[in-house]
Design a protein around this motif. Structure first.
Motif, PDB file in Angstrom:
ATOM      1  N   THR A  14       8.331  -5.742  -2.951  1.00  0.00           N
ATOM      2  CA  THR A  14       7.423  -4.479  -3.529  1.00  0.00           C
ATOM      3  C   THR A  14       6.756  -4.838  -4.752  1.00  0.00           C
ATOM      4  O   THR A  14       5.547  -4.723  -4.581  1.00  0.00           O
ATOM      5  CB  THR A  14       8.199  -3.187  -3.529  1.00  0.00           C
ATOM      6  N   LEU A  15       7.476  -5.263  -5.775  1.00  0.00           N
ATOM      7  CA  LEU A  15       6.849  -5.458  -6.936  1.00  0.00           C
ATOM      8  C   LEU A  15       5.961  -6.900  -6.902  1.00  0.00           C
ATOM      9  O   LEU A  15       4.951  -6.908  -7.517  1.00  0.00           O
ATOM     10  CB  LEU A  15       8.047  -5.967  -7.824  1.00  0.00           C
ATOM     11  N   SER A  16       6.296  -7.853  -6.085  1.00  0.00           N
ATOM     12  CA  SER A  16       5.547  -9.008  -6.079  1.00  0.00           C
ATOM     13  C   SER A  16       4.267  -8.616  -5.062  1.00  0.00           C
ATOM     14  O   SER A  16       3.115  -9.236  -5.825  1.00  0.00           O
ATOM     15  CB  SER A  16       6.200  -9.985  -4.977  1.00  0.00           C
ATOM     16  N   THR A  17       4.188  -7.749  -4.091  1.00  0.00           N
ATOM     17  CA  THR A  17       2.913  -7.147  -3.392  1.00  0.00           C
ATOM     18  C   THR A  17       1.989  -6.418  -4.309  1.00  0.00           C
ATOM     19  O   THR A  17       0.822  -6.836  -4.452  1.00  0.00           O
ATOM     20  CB  THR A  17       3.323  -6.567  -2.347  1.00  0.00           C
ATOM     21  N   ALA A  18       2.511  -5.649  -5.189  1.00  0.00           N
ATOM     22  CA  ALA A  18       1.646  -4.856  -6.208  1.00  0.00           C
ATOM     23  C   ALA A  18       1.163  -5.771  -6.980  1.00  0.00           C
ATOM     24  O   ALA A  18       0.330  -5.695  -7.618  1.00  0.00           O
ATOM     25  CB  ALA A  18       2.642  -3.955  -6.939  1.00  0.00           C
ATOM     26  N   SER A  19       1.914  -6.635  -7.748  1.00  0.00           N
ATOM     27  CA  SER A  19       1.500  -7.195  -8.972  1.00  0.00           C
ATOM     28  C   SER A  19       0.647  -8.579  -8.370  1.00  0.00           C
ATOM     29  O   SER A  19      -0.517  -8.587  -9.096  1.00  0.00           O
ATOM     30  CB  SER A  19       2.801  -8.318  -9.522  1.00  0.00           C
ATOM     31  N   LEU A  20       0.715  -8.990  -7.159  1.00  0.00           N
ATOM     32  CA  LEU A  20      -0.201 -10.038  -6.621  1.00  0.00           C
ATOM     33  C   LEU A  20      -1.615  -9.263  -6.354  1.00  0.00           C
ATOM     34  O   LEU A  20      -2.874  -9.606  -6.721  1.00  0.00           O
ATOM     35  CB  LEU A  20       0.092 -10.789  -5.399  1.00  0.00           C
ATOM     36  N   LEU A  21      -1.555  -8.094  -5.743  1.00  0.00           N
ATOM     37  CA  LEU A  21      -2.833  -7.366  -5.224  1.00  0.00           C
ATOM     38  C   LEU A  21      -3.483  -6.990  -6.408  1.00  0.00           C
ATOM     39  O   LEU A  21      -4.688  -6.957  -6.577  1.00  0.00           O
ATOM     40  CB  LEU A  21      -2.608  -6.173  -4.275  1.00  0.00           C
TER      41      LEU A  21
END
Length: 235
Positions: A14-21
């Protein structure tokens, strides 16, 4: 133990997706040297994601819905800080709107709606990049009072000791010329003068009327200066 590990993996996704986007959106803003760039948009998306993800974990979808409403209002305050007034111009509206988009991306990621988060990212990027040539093309067109809907401000500079009389005269002229005031400001100007600024109702006057109004004001001995400007916005 296995449940804890699975939950931790889900949190990382979840955090990786949000951070990347969020970083993708922020990179475009950073490239254009905007106020809120790479780090700000990444932090907004990541923070929104962790808040919503935490609420989902503790209280299910009901808790997530409540937190989402708080995220929306909280980012509103953050976006307001990115908006700046420079003289007659307003800057940062597009930056503030982009922060809202980053928060929406993080919210989707926090709910594990990764496809929605990706789609939101693409649309935010499209608005900031693909629409830019169209905006530039429109801005290069000659402005017309007929098809425009601008907001104007009329400013006068008067002696401070004649402020009451100058303000009364100013309002009288504005009323006579059918210039409808939506907001009125009076501020010190230098050591002995005041600046009276009237923000007019959008699309309520033409430049011809404004020219006539300014000339009438300049004809009064209490008015040291008089001029009008069109309020512009940019991101």
């Amino acid at each position: 133990m296995l449940v804890f590990i699975m939950h931790f993996i889900q949190t990382l996704i979840t955090l990786s997706t949000a951070s990347l986007l969020g970083a993708i959106i922020g990179y475009e803003r950073q490239f254009r040297q905007r106020t809120a760039g790479l780090r700000t948009n990444t932090l907004v998306a990541t923070s929104a994601a962790i808040f919503v993800h935490l609420a989902m974990t503790i209280d299910g979808s009901g808790g997530a819905v409540r937190v989402i409403s708080y995220v929306v209002s909280g980012v509103g305050f953050l976006g307001a800080g990115a908006i700046m007034k420079e003289g007659m111009n307003i800057r940062g509206l597009n930056t503030a709107a982009t922060l809202w988009g980053s928060a929406a991306v993080g919210t989707c990621a926090g709910c594990a709606l990764y496809g929605d988060a990706l789609a939101a990212t693409l649309y935010v990027l499209a608005a900031n990049t693909l629409l830019r040539p169209i905006v530039n093309m429109v801005n290069k067109q000659p402005f017309s009072d007929v098809n425009g809907e601008s907001t104007y401000q009329i400013c006068v500079i008067a002696f401070e000791h004649e402020q009451r009389e100058a303000l009364a005269k100013f309002k009288q002229v504005m009323q006579a010329e059918n210039c409808f005031i939506s907001h009125l400001d009076i501020e010190p100007f230098g050591d002995d003068d005041v600046e009276i600024t009237a923000t007019l109702m959008p699309a309520s006057v033409t430049t011809t009327v404004l020219d006539k109004t300014v000339n009438t004001l300049l004809g009064d001995s209490m008015m040291k200066q008089a001029y009008y400007s069109r309020i512009c916005g940019s991101g």
